[in-house]
Write an enzyme that holds these catalytic residues in place. Structure first.
Site, mmCIF file in Angstrom:
data_model
loop_
_atom_site.group_PDB
_atom_site.id
_atom_site.type_symbol
_atom_site.label_atom_id
_atom_site.label_comp_id
_atom_site.label_asym_id
_atom_site.label_seq_id
_atom_site.Cartn_x
_atom_site.Cartn_y
_atom_site.Cartn_z
ATOM 1 N N TYR A 190 0.837 -1.198 0.000
ATOM 2 C CA TYR A 190 0.000 0.000 0.000
ATOM 3 C C TYR A 190 0.874 1.251 0.000
ATOM 4 O O TYR A 190 1.966 1.269 0.579
ATOM 5 C CB TYR A 190 -0.887 0.048 1.247
ATOM 6 C CG TYR A 190 -1.978 -0.980 1.287
ATOM 7 C CD1 TYR A 190 -3.216 -0.728 0.698
ATOM 8 C CD2 TYR A 190 -1.784 -2.196 1.929
ATOM 9 C CE1 TYR A 190 -4.231 -1.668 0.749
ATOM 10 C CE2 TYR A 190 -2.792 -3.145 1.985
ATOM 11 C CZ TYR A 190 -4.010 -2.872 1.391
ATOM 12 O OH TYR A 190 -5.008 -3.806 1.442
ATOM 13 N N TYR A 206 -0.110 -10.229 0.230
ATOM 14 C CA TYR A 206 0.975 -9.771 1.098
ATOM 15 C C TYR A 206 0.910 -10.485 2.447
ATOM 16 O O TYR A 206 -0.158 -10.917 2.885
ATOM 17 C CB TYR A 206 0.932 -8.250 1.297
ATOM 18 C CG TYR A 206 -0.362 -7.712 1.855
ATOM 19 C CD1 TYR A 206 -0.632 -7.726 3.228
ATOM 20 C CD2 TYR A 206 -1.322 -7.157 1.013
ATOM 21 C CE1 TYR A 206 -1.817 -7.221 3.736
ATOM 22 C CE2 TYR A 206 -2.505 -6.654 1.507
ATOM 23 C CZ TYR A 206 -2.747 -6.681 2.868
ATOM 24 O OH TYR A 206 -3.924 -6.180 3.364
ATOM 25 N N ARG A 241 -2.560 -12.411 3.183
ATOM 26 C CA ARG A 241 -3.859 -11.958 2.701
ATOM 27 C C ARG A 241 -3.997 -12.278 1.217
ATOM 28 O O ARG A 241 -3.076 -12.054 0.435
ATOM 29 C CB ARG A 241 -4.015 -10.440 2.869
ATOM 30 C CG ARG A 241 -4.120 -9.899 4.274
ATOM 31 C CD ARG A 241 -5.267 -10.432 5.116
ATOM 32 N NE ARG A 241 -6.502 -10.762 4.426
ATOM 33 C CZ ARG A 241 -7.446 -9.887 4.073
ATOM 34 N NH1 ARG A 241 -7.292 -8.603 4.316
ATOM 35 N NH2 ARG A 241 -8.554 -10.298 3.498
ATOM 36 N N HIS A 301 -6.870 -8.529 -2.762
ATOM 37 C CA HIS A 301 -8.189 -7.974 -2.456
ATOM 38 C C HIS A 301 -8.202 -6.471 -2.699
ATOM 39 O O HIS A 301 -7.159 -5.815 -2.735
ATOM 40 C CB HIS A 301 -8.595 -8.272 -1.006
ATOM 41 C CG HIS A 301 -7.684 -7.671 0.015
ATOM 42 N ND1 HIS A 301 -6.487 -8.249 0.368
ATOM 43 C CD2 HIS A 301 -7.783 -6.535 0.757
ATOM 44 C CE1 HIS A 301 -5.886 -7.509 1.285
ATOM 45 N NE2 HIS A 301 -6.646 -6.452 1.536
ATOM 46 N N HIS A 323 -10.373 -3.028 -1.191
ATOM 47 C CA HIS A 323 -11.311 -2.498 -0.204
ATOM 48 C C HIS A 323 -12.302 -1.561 -0.894
ATOM 49 O O HIS A 323 -11.919 -0.775 -1.761
ATOM 50 C CB HIS A 323 -10.570 -1.710 0.878
ATOM 51 C CG HIS A 323 -9.557 -2.511 1.627
ATOM 52 N ND1 HIS A 323 -9.832 -3.134 2.818
ATOM 53 C CD2 HIS A 323 -8.254 -2.789 1.352
ATOM 54 C CE1 HIS A 323 -8.745 -3.753 3.251
ATOM 55 N NE2 HIS A 323 -7.777 -3.572 2.373
#
Length: 239
Positions: free
Chosen positions: A109, A148, A158, A161, A163
């Protein structure tokens, strides 16, 4: 309750939603309530909300390939993510704000607290927004995010994905959720996903390949429909 009464919300199915406390998902231990939940009567505070149609949207707010462009295009698999936002009765929700945020193709991110060793992409910001159209449809062009590792277990990862934050027509319809991708082998291993006991509810979070909406020689497409409130609402993010 008559189906035409859109000012009140049907009772949610507690078996459809995950329990607040799921010890395998470590963060839920500290975040879950210890006391019984209190039901708050619905009033105008819950059944109304802000109107976002007056916001000034940039030409590329919905296009993550271009909205953080610093002289080049982001690295990764180019995709379209599109779908329809509907209410508890299956009716389209027009002119509602849809926001999305995600990791880049390497699973990182653009956030000061993300210390994953994957590099940042100088041409990818990882955030977008749009309004649904008159029939409740939305669309984003982006990069497929990478998985990640996270500090839940010794080697927990995870799944890829995205959000989503959907405002809906009222405060009580605000939804934060996650999209997963069809065929990802990490989905059934994820403690967050495993907190959802109902397999149909899990399937509702998995975007399906949509070749009818793909751009030839440009982007594959994935379909992700979203239900606000009701017995079969899209799962509220438990993280």
């Amino acid at each position: 309750m008559p189906a035409q009464d859109n000012s009140r919300f049907v009772i949610r199915d507690r078996n459809w939603h995950p329990k607040a406390l799921t010890p395998d998902y470590k963060t839920s231990i500290a975040r879950s309530p210890r006391q019984a939940l209190v039901s708050i009567p619905q009033s105008i505070s819950e059944t109304t909300g802000p109107n976002f149609s007056h916001l000034g949207f940039g030409a590329h707010d919905h296009d993550l390939l271009l909205n953080f462009n610093n002289g080049g295009l982001p690295i990764g698999e180019r995709i379209i993510v599109a779908g329809r936002v509907v209410d508890q009765y299956g009716k389209p929700v027009p002119n509602t704000l849809v926001e999305m945020w995600q990791a880049n193709a390497g699973g990182r991110y653009r956030h000061k607290n993300d210390r994953y060793l994957a590099p940042l992409d100088p041409n990818f910001g990882g955030v977008g927004r749009c309004l649904t159209d008159s029939d409740g449809y939305y669309s984003f062009r982006t990069i497929k995010p990478g998985p990640y590792p996270w500090r839940n277990g010794p080697n927990d990862w995870r799944p890829a994905h995205i959000h989503f934050g959907i405002s809906g027509p009222s405060i009580a319809t605000k939804l934060i959720t996650q999209l997963y991708f069809e065929g990802d082998p990490l989905i059934p291993m994820c403690p967050i996903v495993k907190s959802i006991a109902n397999p149909e509810a899990v399937q509702q979070l998995i975007a399906k390949l949509d070749m009818n909406n793909a751009n030839p020689m440009d982007c594959l497409a994935y379909r992700f429909d979203i239900v606000l409130r009701g017995q079969r609402k899209t799962h509220f993010e438990n993280c």
